[in-house]
Design an enzyme around this catalytic site. Structure first.
Site, PDB file in Angstrom:
ATOM      1  N   CYS A 152       6.056   0.098   7.757  1.00 27.86           N
ATOM      2  CA  CYS A 152       5.693   1.236   6.925  1.00 27.86           C
ATOM      3  C   CYS A 152       6.866   1.596   6.017  1.00 27.86           C
ATOM      4  O   CYS A 152       8.012   1.639   6.466  1.00 27.86           O
ATOM      5  CB  CYS A 152       5.335   2.434   7.811  1.00 27.86           C
ATOM      6  N   LEU A 153       6.575   1.854   4.751  1.00 28.96           N
ATOM      7  CA  LEU A 153       7.628   2.216   3.807  1.00 28.96           C
ATOM      8  C   LEU A 153       8.292   3.539   4.194  1.00 28.96           C
ATOM      9  O   LEU A 153       9.413   3.801   3.779  1.00 28.96           O
ATOM     10  CB  LEU A 153       7.055   2.319   2.388  1.00 28.96           C
TER      11      LEU A 153
ATOM     12  N   GLY B 220       0.829  -1.193   0.000  1.00 27.06           N
ATOM     13  CA  GLY B 220       0.000   0.000   0.000  1.00 27.06           C
ATOM     14  C   GLY B 220       0.863   1.243   0.000  1.00 27.06           C
ATOM     15  O   GLY B 220       2.049   1.191   0.370  1.00 27.06           O
TER      16      GLY B 220
ATOM     17  N   HIS C 211      -2.651   7.199   7.081  1.00 28.03           N
ATOM     18  CA  HIS C 211      -1.723   8.121   6.403  1.00 28.03           C
ATOM     19  C   HIS C 211      -2.455   9.373   5.917  1.00 28.03           C
ATOM     20  O   HIS C 211      -1.889  10.467   5.906  1.00 28.03           O
ATOM     21  CB  HIS C 211      -1.070   7.428   5.204  1.00 28.03           C
TER      22      HIS C 211
ATOM     23  N   HIS D 196      -4.061   1.072   7.650  1.00 24.64           N
ATOM     24  CA  HIS D 196      -2.752   1.744   7.649  1.00 24.64           C
ATOM     25  C   HIS D 196      -2.762   2.919   6.658  1.00 24.64           C
ATOM     26  O   HIS D 196      -2.313   4.024   6.997  1.00 24.64           O
ATOM     27  CB  HIS D 196      -1.683   0.709   7.273  1.00 24.64           C
ATOM     28  N   GLU D 197      -3.297   2.689   5.449  1.00 28.50           N
ATOM     29  CA  GLU D 197      -3.306   3.764   4.442  1.00 28.50           C
ATOM     30  C   GLU D 197      -4.260   4.879   4.820  1.00 28.50           C
ATOM     31  O   GLU D 197      -3.954   6.058   4.632  1.00 28.50           O
ATOM     32  CB  GLU D 197      -3.677   3.205   3.063  1.00 28.50           C
TER      33      GLU D 197
ATOM     34  N   GLN E  72       2.624  10.119   1.452  1.00 23.91           N
ATOM     35  CA  GLN E  72       3.962   9.519   1.382  1.00 23.91           C
ATOM     36  C   GLN E  72       4.716   9.968   0.136  1.00 23.91           C
ATOM     37  O   GLN E  72       5.929   9.812   0.059  1.00 23.91           O
ATOM     38  CB  GLN E  72       3.869   7.982   1.417  1.00 23.91           C
TER      39      GLN E  72
HETATM   40 ZN    ZN Z   1       2.903   3.509   5.905  1.00 23.37          ZN
END
Ligand code: ZN
Length: 182
Positions: free
Chosen positions: A88-89, A46, A134, A130-131, A51
């Site tokens: 998380c990226l 995701g 964000h 999670h998204e 981000q």
């Molecule tokens: Zn994340």
């Protein structure tokens, strides 16, 4: 369509609240394409517009080869609780146990503004939550009582014998989580 740099922890753009999308044209389509390309390149399951530095309520999730493009998403209903490893990226090198809802029903618009629903549990449910976080400037580490709860994961460390701690998560569980960043 292109791979863009992902904002990292400490970048103030990760903390902006995304603005609702009211234009379903070229800019949004380019943003959604960049999100999917960058997510797949990472790789991750995701990625959300903040981000990529865009304070817009748009994100992508891809689980089991199914890509979801979510514009102005919101959780309409949720049930149960589920605790699992999450990463998380934008916070590379770490995962942690986070308790989320076990199943969520999300209402969103597609890239053309058409409304649709998606229900998800397991990895899909976790990635959706999670998204959506964000889009409100929230990161999974905000749920932790202490940064000590973060579990460091070695970059490219595939050695089963290098687990630390006796009762900690297994190397395979951590590897699975590090392959499911969002
Ligand atoms: Zn994340």
């Amino acid at each position: 369509m292109s791979v863009k740099p992902i904002a990292m922890l400490g970048d103030p753009r990760l903390r902006l609240k995304g603005e609702p999308v009211d234009s379903f044209g070229k800019f949004l389509h380019g943003l959604l394409d960049d999100l999917a390309d960058t997510m797949r390149h990472a790789p991750g399951v995701g990625l959300a517009a903040p981000q990529l530095g865009e304070a817009k309520r748009a994100c992508v999730v891809e689980v089991q080869s199914r890509l979801y493009e979510l514009v102005n998403p919101r959780i309409a209903r949720s049930t149960g609780d589920d605790t699992d490893l999450e990463g998380c990226l934008s916070v590379p090198g770490y995962v942690a146990y986070v308790t989320r809802r076990e199943k969520v029903w999300v209402v969103a618009q597609d890239r053309h503004g058409r409304s649709f629903k998606v229900a998800g549990s397991g990895l899909l449910g976790r990635a959706l939550q999670h998204e959506l976080d964000h889009l409100d400037g929230k990161l999974y580490i905000d749920y932790l009582e202490s940064m000590d709860e973060l579990i460091a994961v070695g970059q490219g460390d595939e050695d089963d014998g290098s687990e630390s701690g006796g009762d900690g998560p297994t190397g395979s569980a951590i590897r699975e989580a590090t392959h499911a960043l969002a």
